[in-house]
Design a protein around this motif. Structure first.
Motif, PDB file in Angstrom:
ATOM      1  N   LEU A  66      34.434  49.364  17.985  1.00  0.00           N
ATOM      2  CA  LEU A  66      34.642  48.286  18.916  1.00  0.00           C
ATOM      3  C   LEU A  66      35.021  49.895  19.882  1.00  0.00           C
ATOM      4  O   LEU A  66      35.517  51.001  19.437  1.00  0.00           O
ATOM      5  CB  LEU A  66      35.532  48.010  18.696  1.00  0.00           C
ATOM      6  CG  LEU A  66      35.473  46.256  17.711  1.00  0.00           C
ATOM      7  CD1 LEU A  66      36.905  45.849  18.124  1.00  0.00           C
ATOM      8  CD2 LEU A  66      33.872  46.146  18.240  1.00  0.00           C
ATOM      9  N   ILE A  67      34.453  49.540  21.587  1.00  0.00           N
ATOM     10  CA  ILE A  67      35.399  50.582  22.386  1.00  0.00           C
ATOM     11  C   ILE A  67      36.090  49.461  23.371  1.00  0.00           C
ATOM     12  O   ILE A  67      35.643  48.572  23.647  1.00  0.00           O
ATOM     13  CB  ILE A  67      34.049  50.880  23.280  1.00  0.00           C
ATOM     14  CG1 ILE A  67      33.083  52.339  22.385  1.00  0.00           C
ATOM     15  CG2 ILE A  67      34.408  52.011  23.963  1.00  0.00           C
ATOM     16  CD1 ILE A  67      32.174  51.577  21.386  1.00  0.00           C
ATOM     17  N   THR A  68      36.648  50.033  23.506  1.00  0.00           N
ATOM     18  CA  THR A  68      37.816  49.776  24.498  1.00  0.00           C
ATOM     19  C   THR A  68      38.411  50.515  26.393  1.00  0.00           C
ATOM     20  O   THR A  68      38.113  51.946  25.621  1.00  0.00           O
ATOM     21  CB  THR A  68      39.131  48.769  24.572  1.00  0.00           C
ATOM     22  OG1 THR A  68      40.393  49.681  23.942  1.00  0.00           O
ATOM     23  CG2 THR A  68      38.617  48.211  22.372  1.00  0.00           C
ATOM     24  N   GLY A  69      38.580  50.123  27.180  1.00  0.00           N
ATOM     25  CA  GLY A  69      39.273  50.682  28.025  1.00  0.00           C
ATOM     26  C   GLY A  69      40.913  50.890  28.473  1.00  0.00           C
ATOM     27  O   GLY A  69      41.248  51.438  29.624  1.00  0.00           O
ATOM     28  N   GLU A  70      41.324  50.828  26.699  1.00  0.00           N
ATOM     29  CA  GLU A  70      42.615  51.192  27.256  1.00  0.00           C
ATOM     30  C   GLU A  70      42.854  52.781  27.283  1.00  0.00           C
ATOM     31  O   GLU A  70      42.505  53.588  26.958  1.00  0.00           O
ATOM     32  CB  GLU A  70      43.117  50.796  25.947  1.00  0.00           C
ATOM     33  CG  GLU A  70      43.694  49.329  25.795  1.00  0.00           C
ATOM     34  CD  GLU A  70      42.865  48.423  24.369  1.00  0.00           C
ATOM     35  OE1 GLU A  70      43.733  47.056  24.221  1.00  0.00           O
ATOM     36  OE2 GLU A  70      42.566  49.827  23.662  1.00  0.00           O
TER      37      GLU A  70
END
Ligand code: ATP
Ligand code: MG
Length: 400
Positions: free
Chosen positions: A293-297
């Motif tokens: 998964l990729i997040t912008g955190e």
């Protein structure tokens, strides 16, 4: 670097230099063919003839004069290319090269260039002069046969490079490309997009490392409008320029948000919501064979992105969660967003599915054990999850 360059309309070949690719030993072959295929599929869409050629381990795109800008536009987003040179291609023949360099020197002089340097790279060792000899010979010829009076070793107006291979490439100008690794060479991931500035940048950075991406968003229709979803779809469309084809999934999590509001301590709402998203994304990733998964955190940016918050979200995922922005400042992120063309779209107003149910006083350092206690209070948790998952929608977006 040259300050005064060969006119773009004279260019009939573009040279592509790989960066890290060259370091990859045995994998080089696979990477090279991935990159070639991406370039070819983009060239195919042009309405004129081009040809991609490997000339002694370097890739060149050949075309008719006057087409260079269009070719550049078509291929500049291909990952794995480090820099791009604008070349005048000629036969590898001493006389032909010299004549063409003289013509080029005259044109450069006319454009205001007054100092120059010749630099030769000889990959084809059959050529009779070595690099040093040849630079001197051609340099002398330019001084004798054109208006140029000065060779300059530093800060020259025009650096004329002569790259001798099966064919010979004369250029003064090189531009940087994105670098990275060819798309698909680093597996497949699922990027969680919220419509803000950060997640598109995170997606771009992972794609640049060779990861092929699909996208997912979570909304709260009818509390969030259809327009919010359209906005995120448009962001995916922009990202598809780097990703060639994308599948964009969406889930309506309203029912779970209402349950969270009803059954749990409000200060945990954001984290509980985030865990719902991560769990649904895991299930989707598993079903579609996506491996991360990729997040912008980014650490500390908001309450849910403290170390405590991230620990609680991380716990909801079985597959790795990549957060390429974790150590970046907002300004650095905005700079990339501008460069890749997502910023303007990202800052358009939209209703965020999270902020809708966001607590006034979120817990800024939640403990996992407390979060799990709250989560356990939600009645029919699994049934609601099942229902949300079964109502998943998706669309397929391709580059226009
Ligand atoms: P962004 O600028 O990407 O919106 P943000 O700074 O607003 O991020 P948060 O709202 O805390 O940060 O979200 C952190 C990350 O969680 C986002 O970058 C995104 O990867 C993911 N995320 C948040 N909300 C959603 C959503 N509704 N759908 C999908 N992913 C989401
Ligand atoms: Mg956001």
């Amino acid at each position: 670097m040259s300050k005064i360059n060969i006119d773009i309309n004279e260019i009939n070949a573009i040279g592509l230099a790989y960066g890290e690719l060259a370091l990859k030993g045995k994998n080089r072959g696979i990477f090279e063919s991935t990159i070639k295929n991406s370039i070819l599929s983009r060239l195919k869409k042009l309405d004129f003839e081009t040809n991609l050629e490997n000339d002694m381990s370097k890739l060149y795109i050949n075309f008719e004069k006057g087409r260079a800008k269009k070719v550049l536009e078509a291929i500049k987003n291909v990952f794995g290319i480090n820099n791009i040179s604008f070349c005048v291609k000629v036969e590898t023949d001493d006389k032909i090269i010299e004549d063409r360099v003289l013509e080029i020197a005259n044109m450069l002089y006319e454009k205001g260039s007054r100092t120059f340097k010749i630099e030769t790279n000889r990959s084809d060792k059959r050529f009779i002069y070595n690099s040093m000899e040849y630079s001197k010979k051609i340099g002398a010829s330019v001084l004798i046969n054109t208006e140029f009076k000065d060779v300059s070793m530093k800060n020259m107006d025009s650096l004329i490079s002569i790259d001798i291979r099966r064919n010979t490439y004369i250029y003064t100008e090189k531009v940087k490309a994105y670098g990275g690794l060819p798309l698909g060479s680093a597996g497949k991931g699922l990027s969680m997009l919220s419509g803000g500035i950060d997640s598109p940048v995170a997606s771009f950075l992972m794609a640049k490392r060779g990861m092929k991406l699909s996208y997912v968003t979570f909304h709260s229709f009818p509390f969030t409008s259809k327009n919010s979803l359209v906005k995120i779809q448009q962001l995916v469309e922009i990202l598809t320029r780097y990703n060639s084809k994308s599948i964009f999934y969406n889930f309506n999590i309203l029912k779970m948000q209402q349950a969270i509001k009803k059954y749990t301590n409000n200060e945990y709402a954001t984290i509980l919501n985030r865990r719902v998203m991560v769990k649904l994304a895991n299930r989707l990733a598993n079903e579609k064979n996506l491996q991360a998964l990729i997040t912008g955190e980014s650490l500390g940016q908001v309450a849910s992105q403290t170390l405590g918050g991230l620990t609680c979200t991380n716990d909801a995922s079985k597959i790795p969660v990549f957060r390429p922005l974790i150590g970046m400042d907002k300004l650095e992120i905005i700079e990339i967003a501008n460069e890749i063309g997502t910023y303007k779209k990202s800052i358009e107003p939209h209703e965020d599915s999270c902020s809708l149910f966001a607590p006034k006083h979120p817990n800024t350092n939640p403990k996992l054990e407390d979060v799990l206690v709250e989560e356990a209070k939600i009645e029919n948790y699994n049934e609601i999850m099942e229902e949300i998952y079964s109502n998943m929608e998706y669309m397929i977006l391709t580059e226009e």
